[in-house]
Write a protein that holds these residues in place. Structure first.
Motif, PDB file in Angstrom:
ATOM      1  N   GLY A  89      10.877   5.545   9.710  1.00 15.26           N
ATOM      2  CA  GLY A  89      12.066   5.409  10.540  1.00 15.26           C
ATOM      3  C   GLY A  89      11.806   5.792  11.977  1.00 15.26           C
ATOM      4  O   GLY A  89      12.382   5.224  12.903  1.00 15.26           O
TER       5      GLY A  89
ATOM      6  N   PRO B 224       3.562   7.863   2.890  1.00 14.74           N
ATOM      7  CA  PRO B 224       4.300   8.845   3.701  1.00 14.74           C
ATOM      8  C   PRO B 224       3.953   8.715   5.183  1.00 14.74           C
ATOM      9  O   PRO B 224       2.834   8.326   5.533  1.00 14.74           O
ATOM     10  CB  PRO B 224       3.821  10.192   3.126  1.00 14.74           C
ATOM     11  CG  PRO B 224       3.408   9.873   1.716  1.00 14.74           C
ATOM     12  CD  PRO B 224       2.820   8.490   1.783  1.00 14.74           C
TER      13      PRO B 224
ATOM     14  N   PHE C  31      18.409   3.197   4.411  1.00 15.24           N
ATOM     15  CA  PHE C  31      18.865   3.205   3.012  1.00 15.24           C
ATOM     16  C   PHE C  31      18.053   4.264   2.273  1.00 15.24           C
ATOM     17  O   PHE C  31      16.886   4.490   2.607  1.00 15.24           O
ATOM     18  CB  PHE C  31      18.584   1.809   2.415  1.00 15.24           C
ATOM     19  CG  PHE C  31      19.117   1.587   1.037  1.00 15.24           C
ATOM     20  CD1 PHE C  31      20.452   1.260   0.841  1.00 15.24           C
ATOM     21  CD2 PHE C  31      18.287   1.694  -0.074  1.00 15.24           C
ATOM     22  CE1 PHE C  31      20.941   1.048  -0.440  1.00 15.24           C
ATOM     23  CE2 PHE C  31      18.779   1.483  -1.352  1.00 15.24           C
ATOM     24  CZ  PHE C  31      20.095   1.154  -1.533  1.00 15.24           C
TER      25      PHE C  31
ATOM     26  N   LEU D 137      -0.959  -0.676  -4.369  1.00 11.46           N
ATOM     27  CA  LEU D 137      -2.058   0.282  -4.214  1.00 11.46           C
ATOM     28  C   LEU D 137      -1.511   1.695  -3.998  1.00 11.46           C
ATOM     29  O   LEU D 137      -0.633   1.902  -3.166  1.00 11.46           O
ATOM     30  CB  LEU D 137      -2.932  -0.130  -3.027  1.00 11.46           C
ATOM     31  CG  LEU D 137      -4.229   0.658  -2.847  1.00 11.46           C
ATOM     32  CD1 LEU D 137      -5.318  -0.248  -2.251  1.00 11.46           C
ATOM     33  CD2 LEU D 137      -4.057   1.887  -1.951  1.00 11.46           C
ATOM     34  N   CYS D 138      -2.033   2.637  -4.787  1.00 13.72           N
ATOM     35  CA  CYS D 138      -1.670   4.060  -4.643  1.00 13.72           C
ATOM     36  C   CYS D 138      -2.953   4.875  -4.608  1.00 13.72           C
ATOM     37  O   CYS D 138      -4.043   4.349  -4.828  1.00 13.72           O
ATOM     38  CB  CYS D 138      -0.815   4.519  -5.824  1.00 13.72           C
ATOM     39  SG  CYS D 138       0.780   3.684  -5.922  1.00 13.72           S
TER      40      CYS D 138
ATOM     41  N   GLU E   6       0.634   9.627   6.675  1.00 13.34           N
ATOM     42  CA  GLU E   6      -0.554   8.903   6.173  1.00 13.34           C
ATOM     43  C   GLU E   6      -0.745   7.551   6.855  1.00 13.34           C
ATOM     44  O   GLU E   6      -1.788   6.917   6.703  1.00 13.34           O
ATOM     45  CB  GLU E   6      -0.415   8.668   4.657  1.00 13.34           C
ATOM     46  CG  GLU E   6      -0.388   9.922   3.812  1.00 13.34           C
ATOM     47  CD  GLU E   6      -1.767  10.573   3.738  1.00 13.34           C
ATOM     48  OE1 GLU E   6      -2.762   9.853   3.605  1.00 13.34           O
ATOM     49  OE2 GLU E   6      -1.824  11.808   3.834  1.00 13.34           O
TER      50      GLU E   6
ATOM     51  N   GLY F  58       5.258   3.975  -3.981  1.00 10.40           N
ATOM     52  CA  GLY F  58       6.189   5.060  -4.327  1.00 10.40           C
ATOM     53  C   GLY F  58       7.619   4.538  -4.355  1.00 10.40           C
ATOM     54  O   GLY F  58       7.869   3.384  -4.693  1.00 10.40           O
TER      55      GLY F  58
ATOM     56  N   VAL G 241       0.885  -1.175   0.000  1.00 10.35           N
ATOM     57  CA  VAL G 241       0.000   0.000   0.000  1.00 10.35           C
ATOM     58  C   VAL G 241       0.917   1.216   0.000  1.00 10.35           C
ATOM     59  O   VAL G 241       1.602   1.493   0.991  1.00 10.35           O
ATOM     60  CB  VAL G 241      -0.924   0.012   1.236  1.00 10.35           C
ATOM     61  CG1 VAL G 241      -1.764   1.295   1.263  1.00 10.35           C
ATOM     62  CG2 VAL G 241      -1.823  -1.215   1.231  1.00 10.35           C
TER      63      VAL G 241
ATOM     64  N   GLY H 127       8.132   1.627  -1.707  1.00  9.62           N
ATOM     65  CA  GLY H 127       7.201   0.521  -1.933  1.00  9.62           C
ATOM     66  C   GLY H 127       7.505  -0.254  -3.201  1.00  9.62           C
ATOM     67  O   GLY H 127       7.567  -1.488  -3.190  1.00  9.62           O
TER      68      GLY H 127
HETATM   69  N1  NAP Z   1      12.372   7.150   0.322  1.00  9.80           N
HETATM   70  C1  NAP Z   1      13.281   6.653   1.169  1.00  9.80           C
HETATM   71  O1  NAP Z   1      14.494   6.736   0.917  1.00  9.80           O
HETATM   72  C2  NAP Z   1      12.838   5.975   2.449  1.00  9.80           C
HETATM   73  C3  NAP Z   1      13.804   5.297   3.222  1.00  9.80           C
HETATM   74  C4  NAP Z   1      13.404   4.642   4.381  1.00  9.80           C
HETATM   75  C5  NAP Z   1      12.063   4.682   4.762  1.00  9.80           C
HETATM   76  N2  NAP Z   1      11.155   5.372   4.009  1.00  9.80           N
HETATM   77  C6  NAP Z   1       9.748   5.356   4.438  1.00  9.80           C
HETATM   78  O2  NAP Z   1       8.968   4.743   3.437  1.00  9.80           O
HETATM   79  C7  NAP Z   1       7.638   5.305   3.450  1.00  9.80           C
HETATM   80  C8  NAP Z   1       7.298   5.771   2.041  1.00  9.80           C
HETATM   81  O3  NAP Z   1       8.220   6.761   1.640  1.00  9.80           O
HETATM   82  P1  NAP Z   1       8.507   7.034   0.084  1.00  9.80           P
HETATM   83  O4  NAP Z   1       9.689   7.960   0.048  1.00  9.80           O
HETATM   84  O5  NAP Z   1       8.560   5.756  -0.681  1.00  9.80           O
HETATM   85  O6  NAP Z   1       7.182   7.848  -0.320  1.00  9.80           O
HETATM   86  P2  NAP Z   1       6.714   8.308  -1.777  1.00  9.80           P
HETATM   87  O7  NAP Z   1       7.761   8.053  -2.801  1.00  9.80           O
HETATM   88  O8  NAP Z   1       6.192   9.694  -1.624  1.00  9.80           O
HETATM   89  O9  NAP Z   1       5.488   7.330  -2.118  1.00  9.80           O
HETATM   90  C9  NAP Z   1       4.327   7.321  -1.336  1.00  9.80           C
HETATM   91  C10 NAP Z   1       3.318   6.424  -2.015  1.00  9.80           C
HETATM   92  O10 NAP Z   1       2.205   6.326  -1.144  1.00  9.80           O
HETATM   93  C11 NAP Z   1       1.005   6.555  -1.892  1.00  9.80           C
HETATM   94  N3  NAP Z   1       0.043   7.144  -0.961  1.00  9.80           N
HETATM   95  C12 NAP Z   1       0.117   8.320  -0.315  1.00  9.80           C
HETATM   96  N4  NAP Z   1      -0.938   8.479   0.496  1.00  9.80           N
HETATM   97  C13 NAP Z   1      -1.693   7.367   0.350  1.00  9.80           C
HETATM   98  C14 NAP Z   1      -2.925   6.937   0.903  1.00  9.80           C
HETATM   99  N5  NAP Z   1      -3.577   7.693   1.807  1.00  9.80           N
HETATM  100  N6  NAP Z   1      -3.410   5.740   0.520  1.00  9.80           N
HETATM  101  C15 NAP Z   1      -2.766   4.975  -0.369  1.00  9.80           C
HETATM  102  N7  NAP Z   1      -1.580   5.321  -0.940  1.00  9.80           N
HETATM  103  C16 NAP Z   1      -1.063   6.508  -0.574  1.00  9.80           C
HETATM  104  C17 NAP Z   1       1.408   7.484  -3.019  1.00  9.80           C
HETATM  105  O11 NAP Z   1       0.481   7.340  -4.090  1.00  9.80           O
HETATM  106  P3  NAP Z   1       0.240   8.527  -5.166  1.00  9.80           P
HETATM  107  O12 NAP Z   1       1.512   8.604  -5.972  1.00  9.80           O
HETATM  108  O13 NAP Z   1      -0.927   8.072  -5.956  1.00  9.80           O
HETATM  109  O14 NAP Z   1       0.009   9.785  -4.351  1.00  9.80           O
HETATM  110  C18 NAP Z   1       2.790   6.924  -3.357  1.00  9.80           C
HETATM  111  O15 NAP Z   1       2.680   5.816  -4.217  1.00  9.80           O
HETATM  112  C19 NAP Z   1       7.648   6.417   4.505  1.00  9.80           C
HETATM  113  O16 NAP Z   1       7.184   5.888   5.721  1.00  9.80           O
HETATM  114  C20 NAP Z   1       9.135   6.748   4.619  1.00  9.80           C
HETATM  115  O17 NAP Z   1       9.487   7.284   5.887  1.00  9.80           O
HETATM  116  C21 NAP Z   1      11.498   6.005   2.861  1.00  9.80           C
END
Ligand code: NAP
Length: 287
Positions: A97, A69, A121, A32-33, A72, A10, A7, A13
């Motif tokens: 994190g 995020p 990472f 799911l997005c 959310e 991004g 779910v 995921g």
């Molecule tokens: N990026 C990193 O390097 C990293 C590293 C470690 C941990 N994290 C953690 O991983 C998680 C995701 O981060 P990310 O950077 O991958 O975020 P991201 O690239 O912004 O992707 C978020 C995804 O969630 C979807 N989304 C947002 N709100 C939603 C909702 N209410 N219901 C269903 N889908 C929803 C978005 O869909 P739409 O595109 O359709 O809006 C998008 O596909 C966070 O908890 C973050 O702290 C990230």
């Protein structure tokens, strides 16, 4: 084969889903997005799974990863509980994190095993993330019943899992932020002061970059107390005073705060008189 729903397809995921799919040990159920376009892009990147936008359409899965995020996560967990689509006894985790498994409380009361799985990472670019993920450390925290399956997932995608004590997420994430972000801030501070010395940018980059790399290597190999060199480690309060005299007020405040911590690190090598002289030399500027 374990079934895995994502779910939030991004950066994190879709990368985790692709690694899980490529391992050959997971059946990717749904990606799911919020938007259909993002869900379809995630499915194309992963090469498996069904692109969805409605939580109520989620198929059953052994593991559901909420890679939405941070802000959310709690809302999505509550919506999943209301939709009643997560089976008791299955595992749901989020990837924040700093957030604890408790963000998923509405699911936990339904008998779902809730946890967090945080890869230390950067997933800035999913293609590069997938190529470079091997060996990444993955912090796990939450319901003990969820941990074996998530340790397996972390290892299957090439990561190295470790378990955090309950209540440890904020300190864990603070440690990562200090190690990563504040290193950047320190480099910026040093580069700014080097400019005051009239050093050309490329010269400063070579001198400071080489020294920072060497110092980090020494710290990791010897430990911080043994790796420490320089005026504070020698108890040289006079040099400290000369440094402070050329710093801006803002840089001086940082220099004093970091200097006091450095003096504490060096304390066992210094006499009481040296420690007192350093404490006076590093006294914060009067406000
Ligand atoms: N990026 C990193 O390097 C990293 C590293 C470690 C941990 N994290 C953690 O991983 C998680 C995701 O981060 P990310 O950077 O991958 O975020 P991201 O690239 O912004 O992707 C978020 C995804 O969630 C979807 N989304 C947002 N709100 C939603 C909702 N209410 N219901 C269903 N889908 C929803 C978005 O869909 P739409 O595109 O359709 O809006 C998008 O596909 C966070 O908890 C973050 O702290 C990230």
């Amino acid at each position: 084969m374990t079934s895995l729903n994502i779910v939030g397809g991004g950066r994190l995921g879709k990368s985790v889903a692709r690694l899980a799919h490529d391992s050959g040990r997971y059946h990717i159920g749904a990606l799911l997005c919020r938007s259909q376009a993002s869900a379809l892009a995630a499915r194309d990147f992963v090469g498996a799974g069904v692109a969805l936008t409605a939580l109520a359409d989620l198929p059953a899965a052994g593991i559901t990863l909420l890679a939405v995020p941070d802000g959310e996560i709690a809302g999505v967990a509550a919506a999943l509980a209301t939709a009643g689509v997560i089976a008791a006894g299955s595992v749901v985790c989020h990837a924040s994190g700093v957030g604890e498994a408790a963000l998923l409380a509405p699911l936990a009361v339904q008998g779902v095993h809730c946890a967090s799985l945080h890869p230390a990472f950067s997933f800035a670019d999913p293609a590069r993330a997938v190529a470079g993920f091997a060996g990444a450390r993955c912090a796990l925290e939450g319901d003990a019943a969820a941990l074996p399956l998530l340790q397996g997932l972390a290892a299957d995608i090439g990561g190295v899992p470790f378990v955090l004590a309950p209540g440890g997420k904020a300190a864990y994430h603070a440690a990562l932020s200090i190690a990563s972000n504040y290193l950047v801030t320190l480099h910026d501070l040093a580069a700014r002061v080097a400019t005051q010395a009239g050093m050309a940018d490329e010269v400063a980059a070579a001198v400071l970059g080489g020294l920072m790399r060497q110092t980090l290597d020494n710290t990791l190999a010897l430990g911080p107390a043994a790796a420490l060199t320089g005026p504070i480690a020698r108890g040289d309060a006079g040099t400290v005073a000369k440094h402070r005299a050329v710093l801006s007020a803002q840089d001086d405040a940082l220099y004093c705060a970091l200097g006091a911590a450095t003096a504490r690190l060096a304390a066992t090598r210094l006499t009481a008189a040296q420690q007192q002289a350093l404490a006076a030399a590093l006294a914060p500027p009067a406000v």
